[in-house]
Design an enzyme around this catalytic site. Structure first.
Site, PDB file in Angstrom:
ATOM      1  N   SER B 122      47.898  47.183  35.550  1.00 53.72           N
ATOM      2  CA  SER B 122      48.489  46.559  34.370  1.00 53.72           C
ATOM      3  C   SER B 122      49.185  47.576  33.470  1.00 53.72           C
ATOM      4  O   SER B 122      50.000  47.208  32.637  1.00 53.72           O
ATOM      5  CB  SER B 122      47.411  45.811  33.583  1.00 53.72           C
ATOM      6  OG  SER B 122      46.478  46.711  33.053  1.00 53.72           O
ATOM      7  N   LYS B 160      45.402  47.653  27.073  1.00 55.30           N
ATOM      8  CA  LYS B 160      46.755  47.224  26.747  1.00 55.30           C
ATOM      9  C   LYS B 160      47.373  48.121  25.682  1.00 55.30           C
ATOM     10  O   LYS B 160      46.678  48.863  25.007  1.00 55.30           O
ATOM     11  CB  LYS B 160      46.733  45.782  26.196  1.00 55.30           C
ATOM     12  CG  LYS B 160      46.273  44.711  27.185  1.00 55.30           C
ATOM     13  CD  LYS B 160      47.383  44.326  28.139  1.00 55.30           C
ATOM     14  CE  LYS B 160      46.945  43.148  29.020  1.00 55.30           C
ATOM     15  NZ  LYS B 160      45.761  43.490  29.846  1.00 55.30           N
TER      16      LYS B 160
END
Lengths: 201, 201
Positions: B122, B160
């Site tokens: 990710s 993130k």
DNA sequence: TTGATTTTCGCCTTTTGTTTGCGTAGCATG
DNA sequence: CATGCTACGCAAACAAAAGGCGAAAATCAA
């Protein structure tokens, strides 16, 4: 963290052992009993000293509340020479006593190892970015797919992925915007292989 | 660091050995005994010289307070707890005495720091790949653009990039194939901020 | 409230580090 | 060669920290 005295070390070791065995800390009396101390004040003083020196934590006036603070020190690491930059040009000048970097032992190869600072984004698709530190194992041969420090025609040095194909060597940048370099085996000299990467934000 | 005399070298070696073996420093008398010195003043003078030359540190008038100053070898590094994996799900279970990783001091933040193993791609466009080790500084707030460990609704934990925009928080994966997560500030809890990355090939 | 536990207060002894004064030997320099 | 510097050593007096005691006070959990 300040150094311990003999007694303090003994007590700390005991705490360690006790907590490890029981899952909870000993009471003052249990500690005193273990060391033949008849006064809990003595035990309390020791704990206070250990706390002042940063080896344990205690909740105030709570039973069995001593907690070992993780020592997190004395780890195995090596100080590798930081030989310069790599991207293009001639970065590896074996500058004596230049800068150096601390690297965990696990990141180092078996043989001689050094570090280089990466310049440019030629290896961006290999998750190596500008400014990263690459740990390089000093060797003269590489396997297909390894990231290498390559010397071209005794002149330029670059950081590329290494592929031996029939009759020639392909040095592949991990960046769509750059073309691979295809040369004969005789004109390329492997300087080392990247075995680790470190980045600091 | 200035050069040592023969005697000073011997004593420094002894200090090294003693501390390594006992976990605490020797007293002046123990040192003197080891070298057949009948006067503590002699020992004291040696220690003072070693301190002046920068090889040891001492707290004034404290028992067994000599500390070796980290030299070239076995350089400054910390052993951080490796708390688990991060990508999605609930990885951070504060498992005591789990694995641990050696990390250079330069890569660690100022406060409590720990390490996580990255699962998945990710953050691939941020040059963080599957299997990398991220060094995380334990804090509750982040600036725009920092890579964070975020806890969503007390359930999921993800890695993130963090952006505070008007009225909401945007958690941006660094991967074109993934969509950003947009949530209200109340439902996201920052667990820590990535301050370093390490990779081993 | 009660019992278990931790904190705090003097006061003491032992251990350890600091300081001062003195002496020897090797070495470089003028 | 004398001079001064540094490393190395001894002894004794001193100061402070570390380790210890017992009792009383304070706190917490049940």
């Amino acid at each position: 963290m300040q150094p311990l005295t003999k007694r303090q070390r003994e007590i700390l070791d005991y705490l360690n052992e006790f907590i490890d065995e029981h899952g909870y800390a000993p009471s003052l009396e249990e500690i005193g009993q273990r060391f033949g101390l008849s006064s809990l004040a003595t035990v309390h003083k020791h704990l206070t000293n250990l706390q002042d020196k940063g080896f344990i934590r205690r909740a105030w006036n709570r039973s069995r509340s001593v907690e070992l603070v993780p020592t997190r020190m004395g780890a195995r690491a090596l100080e590798l020479p930081l030989l310069g930059y790599v991207a293009a040009g001639v970065p590896i000048e074996a500058v004596v006593s230049a800068e150096s970097v601390v690297v965990p032992e696990e990141l180092c190869g078996a043989r001689d190892t050094y570090a280089l600072r990466v310049r440019g984004d030629s290896m961006i698709d290999e998750q190596i970015r500008d400014g990263d530190l690459v740990v390089v194992e000093d060797r003269r041969t590489a396997h297909n797919g390894e990231t290498v420090i390559a010397l071209l025609d005794g002149a330029d040095v670059t950081l590329k992925k290494f592929y031996r194909e029939d009759g020639h060597i392909r040095l592949q940048p991990a960046n769509d915007a750059m073309a691979p370099i295809i040369v004969s085996p005789s004109s390329v000299q492997i300087q080392g292989v990247v075995v680790g990467v470190m980045r600091r934000y």
